[in-house]
Scaffold this motif. Structure first.
Motif, short mmCIF file in Angstrom:
data_model
loop_
_atom_site.label_atom_id
_atom_site.label_comp_id
_atom_site.label_asym_id
_atom_site.label_seq_id
_atom_site.Cartn_x
_atom_site.Cartn_y
_atom_site.Cartn_z
N TYR A 202 29.66 69.70 21.06
CA TYR A 202 31.11 69.87 21.12
C TYR A 202 31.86 68.73 20.43
CZ TYR A 202 30.10 73.57 24.48
OH TYR A 202 29.63 74.71 25.07
N ALA A 203 31.49 67.50 20.74
CA ALA A 203 32.17 66.35 20.13
C ALA A 203 31.49 65.91 18.84
CB ALA A 203 32.21 65.20 21.12
N GLY A 204 30.13 65.79 18.89
CA GLY A 204 29.41 65.23 17.76
C GLY A 204 29.34 66.12 16.55
N GLU A 205 29.18 67.43 16.75
CA GLU A 205 29.07 68.36 15.63
C GLU A 205 30.37 69.09 15.35
OE1 GLU A 205 24.34 69.61 16.04
OE2 GLU A 205 25.88 71.03 16.70
N ALA A 206 31.00 69.64 16.39
CA ALA A 206 32.16 70.51 16.20
C ALA A 206 33.48 69.74 16.18
CB ALA A 206 32.19 71.58 17.29
N GLY A 207 33.48 68.48 16.62
CA GLY A 207 34.71 67.69 16.61
C GLY A 207 35.75 68.16 17.62
N ILE A 208 35.28 68.80 18.70
CA ILE A 208 36.20 69.27 19.75
C ILE A 208 36.42 68.14 20.74
CG2 ILE A 208 36.53 70.98 21.59
CD1 ILE A 208 34.50 72.75 20.01
N LYS A 209 37.65 67.93 21.15
CA LYS A 209 37.97 66.88 22.11
C LYS A 209 37.14 67.07 23.38
CE LYS A 209 41.41 64.67 19.97
NZ LYS A 209 41.44 63.23 19.72
#
Length: 249
Positions: A202-209
């Motif tokens: 979620y954060a590392g690949e997709a850049g989602i908060k």
């Protein structure tokens, strides 16, 4: 890997990871990669070992060189780690045969900014050096791949490389989540997970908060007698509510 399917379908604006955090606020974690190193030899009868090339001896040289690698550290997340977790030769059992193949697995804990290429390059450089020193040395390095069958019967598979991630304490989502928890009467410490979570996607690949917040102690996760205290559970429920309320206000 499953998280990739979830985010592709749901397309979340924010993610709260419910992994155990002792009701503290987690804003990052080290990532994880599973690295395979393989050496290749030549089989022979062990009564005449000079006619073969023992892949395990070649692996010994490679492992010792890998152990000398200096890994980076991060002031918040801690040290990068590269630890040998298993080794296996072939044929197994040997039955009087010089092994012509050997595979070792390393667990690699990743820091933010490390990529597939930057993680493998130091080992690739070692292999190239050893190949230059020994005409009989042959090896390769790669990331392992996993395949799992879901309860639906569908199979998911992917490379075992899950990046690290970290948000600034002053990030808007972090601040709103923190303020929401304070309003719930929770006084959370802002820290990071010691283990890998699906925040790698979620954060590392997709850049989602993404943040982490959940009941129970981290050191109980995945243990035989894992449990959650009722007081922690009810506190977490209130925390989830106030995080959402603060973010949407």
């Amino acid at each position: 890997v499953a998280s990739r399917k979830i985010s592709a379908r749901v397309k979340p604006d924010y993610v709260v990871i419910g992994e155990a955090s002792n009701c503290n606020l987690k804003i990052g974690q080290r990532g994880r990669a599973e690295i395979l190193v393989e050496t290749f030899g030549k089989p022979a009868h062990s009564a005449n070992p000079e006619k073969g090339i023992n892949a395990v001896y070649k692996m010994n040289k490679l492992i010792e060189a890998i152990r000398k690698l200096k890994l980076s550290t991060h002031p918040f997340l801690g040290d990068g780690i590269l630890e040998l977790t298993d080794i296996k030769s072939s044929p197994y059992p040997g039955a009087s045969v010089v092994p012509d193949y050997c595979r070792a697995t390393f667990d690699r804990r990743l820091l933010v900014g490390e990529t597939r290429e930057s993680v493998l390059k130091p080992i690739q450089d070692i292999i190239k050096k050893l190949e230059g020193e020994d005409a009989e040395f042959k090896a390769k390095v790669s990331f392992s791949k996993g395949k799992e069958r879901c309860y639906t019967g569908n199979e998911i598979e992917g490379e075992r490389f899950f990046p690290g991630w970290l948000y600034d304490r002053k990030d808007e989502f972090v601040e709103k989540a923190y303020n929401g928890l304070k309003k719930a009467g929770i006084d959370p410490e802002i820290t990071h997970y010691s283990f890998c979570t699906n925040g790698s996607h979620y954060a590392g690949e997709a850049g989602i908060k993404t943040i982490g917040f959940g009941p129970s102690k981290e050191n109980l996760a995945h243990t035989v007698n894992e449990y959650i205290e009722i007081s922690q559970l009810t506190k977490a429920v209130e925390g989830y509510y106030t995080i959402v309320k603060e973010v949407l206000s």
